[in-house]
Write a protein that holds these residues in place. Structure first.
Motif, PDB file in Angstrom:
ATOM      1  N   PHE A  70       0.835  -1.208   0.000  1.00 35.69           N
ATOM      2  CA  PHE A  70       0.000   0.000   0.000  1.00 35.69           C
ATOM      3  C   PHE A  70       0.862   1.248   0.000  1.00 35.69           C
ATOM      4  N   TRP A  71       1.913   1.268   0.831  1.00 34.52           N
ATOM      5  CA  TRP A  71       2.739   2.454   0.960  1.00 34.52           C
ATOM      6  C   TRP A  71       3.800   2.529  -0.125  1.00 34.52           C
ATOM      7  N   ARG A  72       4.344   1.399  -0.534  1.00 30.16           N
ATOM      8  CA  ARG A  72       5.418   1.418  -1.524  1.00 30.16           C
ATOM      9  C   ARG A  72       4.895   1.571  -2.956  1.00 30.16           C
ATOM     10  N   LYS A  73       3.660   1.120  -3.210  1.00 27.44           N
ATOM     11  CA  LYS A  73       3.140   1.131  -4.576  1.00 27.44           C
ATOM     12  C   LYS A  73       1.833   1.909  -4.700  1.00 27.44           C
ATOM     13  N   THR A  74       0.800   1.454  -3.979  1.00 23.90           N
ATOM     14  CA  THR A  74      -0.529   2.028  -4.171  1.00 23.90           C
ATOM     15  C   THR A  74      -0.559   3.525  -3.891  1.00 23.90           C
ATOM     16  N   ALA A  75      -0.015   3.937  -2.753  1.00 20.37           N
ATOM     17  CA  ALA A  75      -0.121   5.340  -2.340  1.00 20.37           C
ATOM     18  C   ALA A  75       0.927   6.242  -2.974  1.00 20.37           C
ATOM     19  N   SER A  76       1.910   5.671  -3.616  1.00 19.07           N
ATOM     20  CA  SER A  76       3.024   6.467  -4.143  1.00 19.07           C
ATOM     21  C   SER A  76       2.599   7.573  -5.113  1.00 19.07           C
ATOM     22  N   PRO A  77       1.633   7.342  -6.029  1.00 18.55           N
ATOM     23  CA  PRO A  77       1.266   8.403  -6.988  1.00 18.55           C
ATOM     24  C   PRO A  77       0.378   9.486  -6.412  1.00 18.55           C
ATOM     25  N   TRP A  78      -0.018   9.384  -5.159  1.00 21.49           N
ATOM     26  CA  TRP A  78      -1.001  10.311  -4.597  1.00 21.49           C
ATOM     27  C   TRP A  78      -0.389  11.618  -4.103  1.00 21.49           C
ATOM     28  N   HIS A  79       0.882  11.839  -4.375  1.00 22.69           N
ATOM     29  CA  HIS A  79       1.559  13.022  -3.860  1.00 22.69           C
ATOM     30  C   HIS A  79       1.774  14.098  -4.930  1.00 22.69           C
ATOM     31  N   TYR A  80       1.318  13.863  -6.153  1.00 20.61           N
ATOM     32  CA  TYR A  80       1.592  14.815  -7.231  1.00 20.61           C
ATOM     33  C   TYR A  80       0.575  14.654  -8.350  1.00 20.61           C
ATOM     34  N   VAL A  81       0.581  15.610  -9.265  1.00 18.06           N
ATOM     35  CA  VAL A  81      -0.189  15.508 -10.493  1.00 18.06           C
ATOM     36  C   VAL A  81       0.748  15.776 -11.664  1.00 18.06           C
ATOM     37  N   THR A  82       0.363  15.282 -12.828  1.00 18.20           N
ATOM     38  CA  THR A  82       1.125  15.523 -14.048  1.00 18.20           C
ATOM     39  C   THR A  82       0.194  16.102 -15.099  1.00 18.20           C
ATOM     40  N   VAL A  83       0.550  17.256 -15.623  1.00 17.37           N
ATOM     41  CA  VAL A  83      -0.227  17.904 -16.680  1.00 17.37           C
ATOM     42  C   VAL A  83       0.701  18.052 -17.880  1.00 17.37           C
ATOM     43  N   LYS A  84       0.562  17.145 -18.837  1.00 21.20           N
ATOM     44  CA  LYS A  84       1.507  17.101 -19.957  1.00 21.20           C
ATOM     45  C   LYS A  84       1.224  18.149 -21.017  1.00 21.20           C
TER      46      LYS A  84
END
Length: 265
Positions: A70-84
């Motif tokens: 949960f902490w190493r994978k699942t929650a990892s992307p929840w700290h940022y956004v990407t607007v390409k």
């Protein structure tokens, strides 16, 4: 003080990027704590006990050391956004694994659900405080081409690091203030008009502001020190102030049972 700061920089360079570092997150949490409504303060106390928002603000980063998926994978992307493309975050920008905006929506719904388990609501509160701080760090609204400045190698006061780490911790720690000192200094400068204006916005505005600032902070030279720190001091302080005010406003709205999402995409 300058000498001790320079000694600490090798540790900064070796630390994984995590949005505002611990001091930055505690600053936004402390400012928020000072501006909670009575209802919100009572609800926070029910969920967190003696833990204040400054302490809660760092918890999602602290838990990154937990070996659970949960902490190493699942929650990892929840700290940022990407607007390409473009300057505005939209539904198409959310990856299938989620990001800070999708996580914020989910945790907001959980926190507002009085029937949700206590542990789920406590998790949601800590993440909301953290994510709102993250969204005010300009390199956490990246363009998808350099991992939010992690690939931009620089030196900061002679020590090798990257641009993301400079904004996470370097610029803040260069001030040689405790988080409580820094938060109090910033809080005293927030005007009533600013509080009202900043409180009225939502996540789409916060991301748009971070994108606009992010485009101005890439240095022409890789060797950064006093000039760079001075050039961006006011912008850094502004993002910390806004982040703290908006955490408080967001929680006040949740616990006062009004819609807190504003311009949520």
């Amino acid at each position: 003080m300058r000498f001790s700061f320079l000694l600490a920089l090798p540790l900064l360079a070796a630390t994984p990027a995590q949005a505002w570092g611990p001091v930055g997150h505690r600053i936004t949490g402390a400012i928020a704590d000072q501006n909670l409504s009575g209802a919100a303060r009572a609800q926070v106390r029910l969920l967190l006990g003696v833990e204040d928002l400054a302490e809660a603000a760092t918890w999602p980063d602290d838990m990154k050391s937990d070996p659970a998926d949960f902490w190493r994978k699942t929650a990892s992307p929840w700290h940022y956004v990407t607007v390409k493309e473009g300057d505005r975050y939209g539904p198409a920008d959310a990856p299938k694994e989620g990001d800070a905006i999708t996580a914020l929506k989910r945790f907001t719904a959980t926190l507002r659900d009085g029937k949700a388990p206590l542990e789920d609501r406590r998790l949601a509160l800590r993440f909301i405080v953290h994510i709102l701080g993250d969204l005010h760090q300009p390199l956490h609204a990246g363009g998808g081409n350099d991992r939010g400045g992690n690939d931009v190698k620089v030196t900061f006061f002679g020590q090798a690091t990257n641009l993301h780490s400079v904004w996470d911790s370097g610029l803040i720690e260069q001030r040689a203030l405790s988080y409580s000192e820094y938060a109090n200094w910033l809080s005293r400068s927030i005007t009533p008009a600013q509080f009202i204006d900043w409180s009225a916005s939502g996540p789409a505005t916060w991301v748009r502001e971070s994108i606009a600032l992010r485009k101005t902070i890439y240095p022409a030279e890789a060797d950064l020190s006093w000039d760079y720190a001075y050039q961006h001091r006011a912008e850094l302080d502004d993002r910390l102030r806004r982040g703290g005010v908006r955490i408080a406003a967001y929680l006040n709205a949740i616990f006062d049972s009004t819609a807190p999402t504003g311009d949520m995409p």
